[in-house]
Design an enzyme around this catalytic site. Structure first.
Site, PDB file in Angstrom:
ATOM      1  N   CYS A 179      13.160  39.826  10.487  1.00  0.00           N
ATOM      2  CA  CYS A 179      13.383  39.703  11.919  1.00  0.00           C
ATOM      3  C   CYS A 179      12.828  38.368  12.416  1.00  0.00           C
ATOM      4  CB  CYS A 179      12.718  40.849  12.670  1.00  0.00           C
ATOM      5  SG  CYS A 179      12.993  40.768  14.463  1.00  0.00           S
ATOM      6  N   CYS A 227       0.814  -1.224   0.000  1.00  0.00           N
ATOM      7  CA  CYS A 227       0.000   0.000   0.000  1.00  0.00           C
ATOM      8  C   CYS A 227       0.843   1.268   0.000  1.00  0.00           C
ATOM      9  CB  CYS A 227      -0.979  -0.005   1.175  1.00  0.00           C
ATOM     10  SG  CYS A 227      -0.204   0.011   2.801  1.00  0.00           S
ATOM     11  N   CYS A 233      10.278  46.939   5.253  1.00  0.00           N
ATOM     12  CA  CYS A 233      11.098  47.944   4.579  1.00  0.00           C
ATOM     13  C   CYS A 233      11.896  48.687   5.668  1.00  0.00           C
ATOM     14  CB  CYS A 233      10.231  48.906   3.764  1.00  0.00           C
ATOM     15  SG  CYS A 233       9.155  49.971   4.776  1.00  0.00           S
ATOM     16  N   HIS A 274      -1.977   1.433   7.291  1.00  0.00           N
ATOM     17  CA  HIS A 274      -2.419   1.320   5.891  1.00  0.00           C
ATOM     18  C   HIS A 274      -2.440   2.698   5.229  1.00  0.00           C
ATOM     19  CE1 HIS A 274      -4.324  -0.276   2.370  1.00  0.00           C
ATOM     20  NE2 HIS A 274      -5.398   0.477   2.526  1.00  0.00           N
ATOM     21  N   HIS A 326      15.458  43.129  19.443  1.00  0.00           N
ATOM     22  CA  HIS A 326      15.457  42.322  18.232  1.00  0.00           C
ATOM     23  C   HIS A 326      16.601  42.726  17.317  1.00  0.00           C
ATOM     24  CE1 HIS A 326      10.908  41.143  18.494  1.00  0.00           C
ATOM     25  NE2 HIS A 326      11.574  40.899  19.617  1.00  0.00           N
ATOM     26  N   CYS A 342      10.505  38.447  15.625  1.00  0.00           N
ATOM     27  CA  CYS A 342       9.118  38.891  15.458  1.00  0.00           C
ATOM     28  C   CYS A 342       8.190  37.773  14.987  1.00  0.00           C
ATOM     29  CB  CYS A 342       9.052  40.039  14.447  1.00  0.00           C
ATOM     30  SG  CYS A 342       9.680  41.629  15.046  1.00  0.00           S
ATOM     31  N   CYS A 384       9.616  50.947   8.049  1.00  0.00           N
ATOM     32  CA  CYS A 384       8.740  50.186   8.951  1.00  0.00           C
ATOM     33  C   CYS A 384       9.556  49.399   9.979  1.00  0.00           C
ATOM     34  CB  CYS A 384       7.839  49.248   8.153  1.00  0.00           C
ATOM     35  SG  CYS A 384       6.587  50.111   7.162  1.00  0.00           S
ATOM     36  N   CYS A 436       3.601  47.761   5.232  1.00  0.00           N
ATOM     37  CA  CYS A 436       3.150  48.674   4.179  1.00  0.00           C
ATOM     38  C   CYS A 436       3.055  48.045   2.799  1.00  0.00           C
ATOM     39  CB  CYS A 436       4.067  49.898   4.116  1.00  0.00           C
ATOM     40  SG  CYS A 436       5.741  49.509   3.536  1.00  0.00           S
TER      41      CYS A 436
END
Length: 774
Positions: free
Chosen positions: A620, A426, A638, A689, A654, A623, A641, A612
């Site tokens: 990151c 199978c 970007c 199976h 971070h 995050c 941001c 955006c």
């Protein structure tokens, strides 16, 4: 196409449509060929303006101008387009284009080249006499056909002598010529024409008992093949010469051997004291023993009232034995040898699995024969559900495209459909059905010239499993057993014909070791070299909040956990779920992602800022679990941001890392392309199976379910009944709110949906665009 003159033919760009294109109240099918002037093409895709997202092309066969998304067009050379145009069926044409290997060989086709051609559902040797068009030369892009002359058994079975519609394109014997599209031709491995009753050998085509001729010091000798188990790997075969004592064997190179034709090609020529049995004796044996041959499934009266089942591994004469003998590998440890008789090895099998008996003591395995005592006609013998007109009853040569839409339902749905299971097969049945029934993403494996010396396994996979499945809707258990036997010999793993295995073990073996295929996946880890593999195993830490995750979430979690990226978009992405062994499952339910977006998993590809939507410059990892910024895991931003997001006190620690961005996207603010793969099959496992779910069409409810052992006829000596059923209920649960699915009692789920959502083992995704380059 009247507006395009012959003078500009060399300045046209040619394309093939990869998807349906709506045009008013109708659609243009995938596989249609299109063209546009090179000047218009360059104006559309270059220059200072943003590249066009669609092109205005002319459908060559319909003289129709349409606007087409650039993503559904694949470019062709003029030669490729002309060759493809000779294939009239667009679906078949697209399948041939996707294979690529055959098309590339056809481009190089030359007059004087020897080939094999598919004609009257058989393969014949042939010689190419013409490569070109057969239409008025004033026609724009006339299709290119191959004019061939049939040779050997094909002589006189053609339909022309080289002339067509009053024009002579080549000259050949009467009724021996054909004009064919390239997909009816096999370019590699074609033997020279028959000479004095001999057919030149291809690697792996000689078997014990074959009568052969060979060259020794420039003289021709004759003999019988005695042992050829490892011929493909060594390039040699052991032969018993006619004029030598019975115990003296010669080791002869394969390329020095020709195999002599015998009157009954379905039975290996028996050997007795170095001499062939007469034609009458062979025909008598063949009649009496009902065509049993090497790889036939048989049963033997082992003890009084007890049957033993097995597979014929060798057939011929043994020293001091008057009768035709066979070497049988048994299913159980009831034998007395591993393939050796009187110190001479005739075949390989595990210890105590082999036995030598008279051929007349063997009967066809009744578990695979139709009942004659009133069983339903729908449960006909797998041995008799063959494609009519094929060379040996079950082999379908050439190329058969995958099934889609209504054709898939017509051919595949019902009892005794799909691949018949037998003896723990199978895992293989479900994997093969998933990969090849309705998808062509791995079809290149069936035709790609391989460096591996043994082409028999590729031929078995193509002509005894994939092609019969697609054309007839059924593959018998003995065809799969042939493949398992070949894999057993190649892998030196004796349990391949009897034991249960994991699908990934089978796929790795056949793709890597047997067919020598390039790895499907290229994974990039931090600071490490690119890793290559054929399947990907999900590894994550279980999170309580993930009650019913989808495949997209699990894949992103796993890549983040392992710090991995894709080095390139895979043509086929096979993903194993986070479950271990046959019992433990990390999640009680997993939701199939019909599309898998791998854009953010690529190591060197433009990506969108999650805030955006502009071009992202940084990623990151910290995050990842922050659901406030985005509902999916991977986070990239970007520059603007990124600074804003990481000005928050919870994210100040971070450490975003720069992304690699292609130069073209830095200079021009293009729309970020998304790389998405589509789900085409799922393997599930329950109580050891394996079964399969396949997406056979574009509609939401186009799902079918396959079980190679869905039912059984008879008890111990019976046989399994494979079944393919439609399961549109899957679409109903996919469309339901997630909370409803989480709260749904698995036992109350309709149809077979529970086995998809609760027992999924392996998901299979494809990129038809990337498959073109594989």
């Amino acid at each position: 196409m009247a507006q395009l003159s012959r003078e500009v033919e060399d300045f046209l760009m040619y394309f093939i449509l990869m998807e349906r294109v709506p045009v008013g109240t109708r659609t243009v099918e995938p596989g249609r060929l299109c063209c546009m002037s090179e000047e218009s093409y360059l104006h559309s895709v270059t220059g200072d303006q943003t590249p066009a997202q669609s092109l205005s092309v002319t459908v060559i066969e319909e003289n129709l101008m349409i606007d087409v998304d650039v993503n559904v067009l694949q470019p062709l050379s003029q030669r490729q387009a002309a060759l493809l145009l000779a294939i009239h069926n667009p679906t078949e044409r697209l399948s041939c284009f996707l294979e690529r290997g055959l098309l590339e060989q056809a481009v190089q086709a030359e007059v004087g080249q020897r080939v094999l051609v598919e004609h009257e559902q058989k393969l014949f040797p042939a010689l190419i006499h013409h490569v070109g068009n057969i239409l008025d030369s004033a026609t724009l892009l006339p299709p290119v056909y191959l004019g061939v002359e049939l040779e050997g058994e094909g002589e006189g079975r053609g339909n022309m002598d080289g002339s067509y519609k009053g024009m002579t394109f080549f000259k050949c014997k009467k009724n021996s010529g054909l004009l064919l599209p390239f997909n009816k031709v096999i370019f590699s491995g074609a033997p020279p024409p028959d000479d004095a009753g001999a057919t030149y050998l291809q690697t792996g085509s000689v078997n014990p008992g074959d009568k052969v001729s060979f060259f020794v010091e420039d003289s021709i000798k004759r003999g019988i093949v005695v042992f050829s188990s490892n011929q493909a790997a060594t390039g040699f075969v052991e032969v018993l010469p006619e004029e030598a004592p019975s115990s003296e064997l010669l080791k002869v190179p394969l390329d020095s051997i020709v195999k002599n034709d015998i009157p009954t090609p379905d039975l290996h020529s028996p050997v007795h004291d170095g001499k062939c049995a007469s034609k009458e004796e062979q025909e008598k044996v063949l009649y009496k023993e009902r065509g049993l041959e090497v790889d036939s499934l048989v049963q033997i009266q082992y003890q009084e009232g007890e049957l033993a089942f097995g597979i014929i591994r060798w057939l011929g004469y043994l020293p001091q034995k008057e009768d035709v003998m066979v070497g049988v590998e048994l299913e159980e440890d009831k034998g007395c040898t591993d393939g050796i008789w009187c110190g001479q090895r005739y075949f390989f099998c595990p210890p105590r699995r082999g036995i030598f008996v008279k051929l007349k003591a063997c009967q066809p395995d009744t578990r695979f024969l139709s009942s004659r005592d009133g069983s339903p006609k729908s449960l006909e013998s797998p041995k008799h559900i063959f494609v009519s007109g094929t060379e040996d009853g079950r082999r379908v040569p050439g190329k058969v495209p995958p099934l889609q839409g209504a054709a898939a339902v017509d051919i595949l749905e019902g009892d005794m459909k799909g691949i018949q299971g037998h003896c723990n097969s199978c895992y293989m049945d479900a994997a093969l059905f998933s990969l090849f029934s309705c998808s062509s993403v791995l079809d290149s494996l069936l035709f790609k010239p391989s460096s591996h010396p043994d082409g028999k396994i590729q031929q078995t996979l193509r002509e005894e499993i994939v092609n019969p499945l697609r054309r007839n809707g059924f593959v018998s258990a003995d065809s799969v057993m042939t493949l398992r036997c070949q894999l057993m010999e190649e892998s030196q793993c004796p349990s391949f014909t009897t034991s249960e295995k994991d699908p990934e073990e089978f796929l790795n073996l056949i793709m890597h070791r047997i067919l020598g295929a390039d790895p499907l996946l290229k994974l990039q880890s931090e600071g490490q070299r690119v890793q290559e593999s054929y399947c990907y195993q999900i590894f994550i830490e279980k999170q309580q909040e993930m009650m019913a995750p989808n495949v997209q979430q699990l894949l992103e979690q796993s890549f983040h956990h392992s710090r991995l990226k894709l080095a390139e978009v895979p043509s086929c992405f096979i993903i194993q779920m986070p479950r271990f062994g046959k019992e433990y499952k990390m999640f009680s339910k997993i939701v199939p992602s019909l599309e898998l977006d791998v854009t953010d998993l690529l190591s060197d590809s433009p990506r969108e800022c999650v805030v955006c939507g502009n071009l992202a410059t940084h990623e990151c990892a910290e995050c990842f679990k922050d659901v406030i910024l985005s509902d999916h895991g991977l986070k990239q931003y970007c520059l603007v941001c990124s600074k804003q997001v990481h000005s928050h006190h919870k994210r100040k620690d971070h450490k975003p890392v720069p992304l690699k961005i292609p130069d073209g996207f830095r200079k021009t603010p293009n729309k970020i392309p998304r790389e998405k793969l589509e789900l085409f099959a799922v393997l599930s496992i329950e109580t050891s199976h394996y079964v399969s779910f396949v997406k056979y069409g574009t509609e939401k409810g186009s799902w079918m379910f396959f079980d190679s052992m869905a039912d059984r006829f008879g008890s111990e000596n019976g046989y399994n009944i494979p079944r393919v059923t439609l399961c549109p209920e899957v679409a109903t649960y996919l469309a339901a709110p997630l909370t409803d699915l989480i709260n749904q009692n698995p036992r109350e789920m309709k149809g077979v949906a529970k086995r998809l959502f609760c027992d999924a083992y392996m998901y299979m995704y494809q990129s038809k665009r990337m498959a073109l380059y594989k």
